[in-house]
Design an enzyme around this catalytic site. Structure first.
Site, mmCIF file in Angstrom:
data_model
loop_
_atom_site.group_PDB
_atom_site.id
_atom_site.type_symbol
_atom_site.label_atom_id
_atom_site.label_comp_id
_atom_site.label_asym_id
_atom_site.label_seq_id
_atom_site.Cartn_x
_atom_site.Cartn_y
_atom_site.Cartn_z
ATOM 1 N N PHE A 262 -12.236 -6.720 13.701
ATOM 2 C CA PHE A 262 -11.071 -7.269 12.970
ATOM 3 C C PHE A 262 -10.690 -6.317 11.933
ATOM 4 O O PHE A 262 -11.513 -5.743 11.178
ATOM 5 C CB PHE A 262 -11.683 -8.518 12.239
ATOM 6 C CG PHE A 262 -10.506 -9.271 11.538
ATOM 7 C CD1 PHE A 262 -9.270 -9.362 11.832
ATOM 8 C CD2 PHE A 262 -10.657 -9.168 10.055
ATOM 9 C CE1 PHE A 262 -8.034 -9.913 11.040
ATOM 10 C CE2 PHE A 262 -9.574 -9.684 8.991
ATOM 11 C CZ PHE A 262 -8.366 -10.136 9.704
ATOM 12 N N GLN A 263 -9.497 -5.803 11.741
ATOM 13 C CA GLN A 263 -8.946 -5.108 10.760
ATOM 14 C C GLN A 263 -9.466 -3.709 11.065
ATOM 15 O O GLN A 263 -9.712 -2.967 10.070
ATOM 16 C CB GLN A 263 -9.052 -5.442 9.148
ATOM 17 C CG GLN A 263 -8.098 -6.781 9.280
ATOM 18 C CD GLN A 263 -7.590 -7.036 7.786
ATOM 19 O OE1 GLN A 263 -8.733 -6.760 6.858
ATOM 20 N NE2 GLN A 263 -6.709 -7.813 7.383
ATOM 21 N N GLU B 182 0.812 -1.101 -0.037
ATOM 22 C CA GLU B 182 0.040 -0.037 0.013
ATOM 23 C C GLU B 182 0.826 1.299 -0.057
ATOM 24 O O GLU B 182 0.440 2.309 -0.408
ATOM 25 C CB GLU B 182 -0.926 -0.032 1.169
ATOM 26 C CG GLU B 182 -2.102 -0.976 1.123
ATOM 27 C CD GLU B 182 -1.916 -2.434 1.583
ATOM 28 O OE1 GLU B 182 -0.614 -2.586 2.121
ATOM 29 O OE2 GLU B 182 -2.684 -3.114 1.733
ATOM 30 N N MET C 164 24.574 7.996 2.474
ATOM 31 C CA MET C 164 24.205 9.418 3.363
ATOM 32 C C MET C 164 24.644 9.390 4.557
ATOM 33 O O MET C 164 25.099 10.212 5.395
ATOM 34 C CB MET C 164 23.031 9.804 2.779
ATOM 35 C CG MET C 164 22.629 11.293 3.186
ATOM 36 S SD MET C 164 23.766 12.567 2.659
ATOM 37 C CE MET C 164 23.119 13.273 1.239
ATOM 38 N N LYS D 99 -17.676 -0.526 4.924
ATOM 39 C CA LYS D 99 -17.901 -1.728 3.895
ATOM 40 C C LYS D 99 -19.486 -1.536 3.539
ATOM 41 O O LYS D 99 -19.808 -1.329 2.498
ATOM 42 C CB LYS D 99 -17.722 -2.900 4.360
ATOM 43 C CG LYS D 99 -17.772 -3.961 3.221
ATOM 44 C CD LYS D 99 -17.272 -5.437 3.601
ATOM 45 C CE LYS D 99 -17.174 -6.195 2.464
ATOM 46 N NZ LYS D 99 -16.594 -7.442 2.887
HETATM 47 C C1 LIG Z 1 12.604 5.512 5.435
HETATM 48 C C2 LIG Z 1 13.786 5.909 5.673
HETATM 49 N N1 LIG Z 1 14.525 5.451 6.811
HETATM 50 C C3 LIG Z 1 15.700 6.131 6.831
HETATM 51 C C4 LIG Z 1 16.067 7.323 6.295
HETATM 52 C C5 LIG Z 1 17.506 7.604 6.856
HETATM 53 N N2 LIG Z 1 18.466 7.802 5.691
HETATM 54 C C6 LIG Z 1 18.443 8.826 4.641
HETATM 55 S S1 LIG Z 1 19.474 8.578 3.474
HETATM 56 C C7 LIG Z 1 19.846 7.116 3.949
HETATM 57 C C8 LIG Z 1 20.745 6.043 3.364
HETATM 58 C C9 LIG Z 1 20.333 5.913 1.773
HETATM 59 O O1 LIG Z 1 21.117 4.703 1.381
HETATM 60 P P1 LIG Z 1 21.090 4.351 -0.145
HETATM 61 O O2 LIG Z 1 19.822 4.479 -0.779
HETATM 62 O O3 LIG Z 1 22.075 3.159 -0.287
HETATM 63 O O4 LIG Z 1 21.615 5.598 -0.920
HETATM 64 P P2 LIG Z 1 23.168 6.326 -0.876
HETATM 65 O O5 LIG Z 1 23.161 7.274 0.191
HETATM 66 O O6 LIG Z 1 24.103 4.956 -0.567
HETATM 67 O O7 LIG Z 1 23.330 6.781 -2.034
HETATM 68 C C10 LIG Z 1 19.191 6.661 5.273
HETATM 69 C C11 LIG Z 1 19.277 5.343 5.889
HETATM 70 C C12 LIG Z 1 15.218 7.718 5.401
HETATM 71 N N3 LIG Z 1 15.662 8.864 4.706
HETATM 72 N N4 LIG Z 1 14.219 7.074 4.953
#
Ligand SMILES: Cc1ncc(C[n+]2csc(CCOP(=O)(O)OP(=O)(O)O)c2C)c(N)n1
Ligand SMILES: [Mg+2]
Lengths: 173, 622
Positions: B120-121, B58, B495, B170
């Site tokens: 439920f749900q 979803e 990052m 529903k």
């Molecule tokens: C749902 C979610 N969880 C955690 C984060 C924190 N976060 C921001 S960038 C990142 C790393 C992203 O890794 P990747 O997709 O491998 O991209 P890269 O930075 O390596 O290019 C994280 C964990 C986020 N932005 N969104």
């Protein structure tokens, strides 16, 4: 010792569509933005399907401005206005139940009631329930004076309600 | 039977919904079924006027609706079942809320008689969606249904757009509506009248122009609102008339052609140095449709113009004006309507005179500031044997058509894309800005492709982000939706790793996606093989020279194609602002703390200063 500065407060009056969950949305908006609500009253207004909500909150003019704008964004909110002591009539009601040990206690409370023009709504050999109407300040001072004489067993306050003074009004045009 | 007039059959709740959606032209639906929404799925079964795309989660359905909305400028629609189906949607609603995307979302709910019984749900979605939607509704009477759907679509797509959620029991879906007119012709929302333009705004615009034309270094800051209100032509015209620089937020990429002589690019934490310099030197900032998030402003005390510039703020949402940055001149208006009026007033001022008299000196430096704008073409591998992300951007920029759509996930790869790629048209860069949701990109790319089937859609993903919704490979296969997936595999949540390197003494806690076992470096999954499991083709690229060819292969492919690029593990996306630092501070490409004034000179303000002034850059490009 310098007197602690009182947190500024503001009073907002809303006219809102009377849908389930509206109060939650409004109160939630304050909570989400970390603003303390000190009073919240709401009930039906003169128009069917619309409620009037009066809230008091802590914050300066910047907080107020943000709240004012955010309230305006809520779809159910039809009107938002701020009320100030010099343009509004403000009232609060309190019910105060005090413990009465003896005739001295009873007499002390009755004479305070005279000064404050309170009504006694219920009396038993051990308690007295008093209705206080007026400004928030008046209720505060009654509460502090009566505490010097007797023990407050229960206290319920409505929070402030208010309307514009004179012909100004907040209604649907 | 002859006397008996044939009565029109009564419409059921689901028939009303289908009718409203069809009449408003919203016939592409991203969704996922379940018990409480079965009546609606049944209603649209076999209807060839409705395209129902079955996503695999979803959350993806919500993001796909947003990708669709952002690429097309139309409403995006998604639906789920009650309880877990609806709670799975929350992240997508929040993402759309922070990026002001017009989304209509509806979920099944347990029967009205069961609401509140912890059936439920059952979940309280009105409570749960309150903080992440523009508005929400619980339908309690089938006679309200037509009106509610019409209102919801109107609220979602007007003023400052946003997601609207409808909780749909529903029994209401199955109930017959006794009204003669189940779908009202007109709706009247007493509490909702977005202020898109007013006479007062017109007067404020006159003041604004005076401020801008008297300023030495006025700068236009374009935000996502410019894209949302489709004001790009007007923005470009304004820049042409005033000859002053335009910087943008990342949500506004493409609203002005990156090759426009006055377009400097994005500002903020990962913005371009020259843009951050321009805003640091500004004496008047004309901000249009932006909300001054902390990622854009840096230290608020020094924003803009070292804290000394005047700010004019145009926004359709009055609550954004003055929220983060004190504003000298507020203008509550839709960006497009405001810019039309602004340009009209400028043309009137210009009158018969050929040149418009402004005090701006930008025209003297702008060319030098735009020099050396190319994406670096780093053909070597990095010290750890990986391909530099810059090289991926370089090759992609070469193969990209101006109408291609770039969608990103969240992380370093997103910032490389925003920093380097050139955008020439609005709605060609789709990214999660306000919420920064990993997992947004792939489903959003699917939505974008559905909206724009003739455009190539390129997904730029990180190896971390793609794993949040990689199951959507099944969706693209089933519905034959083509996305060119580029996965930059640096083996890290890059990052976060970058922040750990710079601010946590290289303590890489929880950010390595690969591991060492029995002395051997391992990494799973193999993304090309993962694609194969879904019946998709792909290619792994480890040689920078083979990148271009792989991109060609993806472009030529008839269906979704996966390119996994082994990118350099330790590479950092630089320059960046130190967290909390001013817009004029930065970590340079070598990771050293610097000031923007190590690279650019303070601009002259007086004639005598002007005489001494030779070059904007401290080290002019030869
Ligand atoms: C749902 C979610 N969880 C955690 C984060 C924190 N976060 C921001 S960038 C990142 C790393 C992203 O890794 P990747 O997709 O491998 O991209 P890269 O930075 O390596 O290019 C994280 C964990 C986020 N932005 N969104
Ligand atoms: Mg990564």
């Amino acid at each position: 010792m310098a007197k602690a500065e009182k947190t500024p407060e503001f009073l907002v009056a809303l006219l809102v569509e009377d849908h389930p969950g509206v109060t939650m949305k409004i109160a939630g908006m304050f909570a989400r933005r970390g603003i303390n609500l000190t009073s919240f009253t709401g009930a039906s207004s003169e128009k069917k399907g619309f409620s009037r909500i009066i809230m008091k909150a802590e914050g300066d003019s910047k907080v107020f401005e943000q709240i004012y704008k955010q309230m305006n964004k809520l779809i159910e909110v039809v009107k938002v206005k701020t009320l100030l002591p010099d343009n509004a009539i403000m009232r609060e009601l309190a019910l105060v139940k005090v413990d009465i040990k003896d005739a001295i206690d009873r007499q002390a409370v009755i004479s305070l009631n005279d000064i404050f023009r309170n009504r006694v709504t219920n009396i038993t050999p051990k308690t007295m329930t008093i209705e206080v109407v007026g400004s928030t300040g008046k209720i505060d001072s009654f509460v502090s004076l009566v505490t010097e004489q007797v023990n407050i067993r229960e206290l319920a306050r409505t929070g402030t309600i208010a309307l514009y003074r004179g012909e100004d009004s907040i209604f649907m045009d | 039977m002859k006397d008996q007039k044939k009565k029109k059959p009564l419409l059921t709740g689901t028939a009303i919904i289908k009718k409203v959606l069809k009449e408003s032209g919203n016939t592409t639906l991203f969704g996922y079924p379940g018990g409480a929404i079965m009546p609606f799925f049944d209603e649209i079964f076999g209807d060839n006027k409705i395209r129902q795309i079955l996503m695999r989660h979803e959350q993806s359905a919500g993001h796909a609706a947003e990708g669709y909305a952002t690429a097309s400028g139309k409403l995006g629609v998604c639906m789920t079942t009650s309880g877990p189906g609806a709670t799975n949607l929350i992240t997508a609603l929040a993402n759309a809320f922070y990026d002001s995307a017009p989304i209509l979302a509806f979920s099944g709910q347990v029967n009205t008689s069961l609401i509140g019984n912890d059936a439920f749900q059952e979940a309280d979605l009105i409570g749960a969606t309150m903080a992440v939607t523009k508005h929400n509704y619980l339908v309690k009477d089938v006679r309200d249904l037509g009106r509610i759907f019409k209102e919801a679509m109107h609220i979602a797509s007007t003023g400052r757009p946003g997601p609207v959620f409808i909780d749909l029991p529903k029994d209401i879906q199955l109930a017959e509506c006794s009204l003669k007119e189940p779908i009202p012709e007109k709706i009247n929302l007493v509490g909702y009248k977005p202020n898109v333009y007013s006479k007062a705004a017109g007067r404020q615009i006159t003041h604004a122009l005076k401020m801008v034309m008297n300023a030495r270094y006025p700068v236009i800051l374009a935000g996502g609102g410019v894209s949302i209100s489709n004001a790009y032509q007007q923005l470009t015209e304004l820049a042409n008339l005033l000859k002053i620089p335009v910087v943008s937020t990342i949500k506004a990429k493409g609203v002005i052609d990156d090759y426009h002589p006055y377009a400097l690019g994005a500002i903020g934490m990962h913005g371009r140095q020259r843009s951050n310099f321009a805003v640091s030197e500004a004496d008047v900032l004309l901000a249009i449709g932006c909300r001054f998030s902390d990622r854009i402003t840096g230290d608020l005390d020094k924003f803009p113009g070292q804290g000394n510039a005047k700010v004019i703020h145009i926004d359709v949402d009055a609550a954004e004006i003055g929220k983060n940055v004190p504003v000298d001149l507020p203008i509550v208006a839709d960006a497009k309507l405001a810019l039309i009026e602004m340009n009209r007033q400028i043309r009137a001022l210009k009158g018969k005179k050929k040149e418009l008299k402004t005090n701006s000196w930008w025209y003297r430096w702008i060319k030098e500031m735009k020099e050396n704008d190319q994406i670096p073409n780093i053909v070597e591998k990095g010290p750890e044997g990986g391909i530099y992300p810059e090289k991926v951007m370089y090759e992609l920029d070469r193969i990209m058509n101006p109408r291609d759509i770039i969608v990103t996930e969240v992380g370093q790869h997103q910032m490389y894309a925003a920093h380097y790629l050139k955008f020439r048209h609005p709605r060609t860069f789709i990214t999660s800005g306000g919420l920064g949701t990993m997992g947004f990109g792939f489903p959003a790319a699917i939505g974008a492709k559905v909206a724009k089937p003739r455009s190539e859609v390129w997904l730029i993903a990180g190896d971390g982000s793609i794993q949040m919704n990689s199951h959507e490979m099944a969706t693209v296969k089933q519905h034959n939706i083509k996305v060119n997936m580029i996965i930059l595999n640096n083996g890290y949540l890059g990052m976060v790793r970058q922040w750990q390197e710079l601010f946590n003494e290289k303590r890489y806690a929880g950010t390595g996606l690969g591991f060492v076992r029995n002395g051997k470096q391992e990494y799973w999954p193999d993304f090309v093989k993962l694609g194969e499991a879904y019946g998709l083709k792909g290619r792994k690229v480890t040689d920078p020279r083979k990148l271009g060819k792989a991109l060609q292969e993806a472009k030529a492919s008839k269906e979704t194609f996966i390119i996994e690029v082994a990118t350099e593990k330790g590479s950092n996306v630089l320059p960046m602002l130190p967290p909390g630092g001013a817009l004029s501070s930065l970590y340079n490409r070598e990771g050293e703390q610097k000031s923007i004034y190590d690279y650019y000179r303070r601009l002259p303000r007086t004639d005598s200063e002007l005489k001494e002034f030779k070059s904007v850059r401290v080290n002019p490009i030869k």
